[in-house]
Design an enzyme around this catalytic site. Sequence first.
Site, short mmCIF file in Angstrom:
data_model
loop_
_atom_site.label_atom_id
_atom_site.label_comp_id
_atom_site.label_asym_id
_atom_site.label_seq_id
_atom_site.Cartn_x
_atom_site.Cartn_y
_atom_site.Cartn_z
N ASP A 27 40.74 36.48 36.76
CA ASP A 27 40.38 37.36 37.86
C ASP A 27 38.97 36.99 38.32
O ASP A 27 38.15 36.55 37.50
CB ASP A 27 40.43 38.81 37.40
N ASP A 29 36.47 39.06 40.49
CA ASP A 29 35.50 40.16 40.34
C ASP A 29 35.64 40.84 38.99
O ASP A 29 36.69 41.35 38.64
CB ASP A 29 35.71 41.20 41.44
#
Length: 93
Positions: A27, A29
């Site tokens: 991922d 963020d």
Amino acid sequence: FITDTKLVCFIMSTLAASEKRVIALFDVDGTLTPARKVVDPKVLEFLASLRGKVTIGFVGGSDLKKQLEQLGPNVLELFDYCFSENGLVAYKQ
């Protein structure tokens, strides 16, 4: 975001030991970068070394323009797979 790259690298290396059939997806963020911030160069170094062992990619909710701001202008060359807009848009090396 990744705080102990040596530990993550050790775990991934142990599990995948030059196994290109393994895909490690990250991922953006909160994992590769602090939320909405720029990636630490050490994280990019870790990912480059990991890419020699496994296939890597990133997934994020932002569009590619924002991901380029966070991960750098050559992000499409750094990762084997790039997923923007929660996976609605995909790029493959």
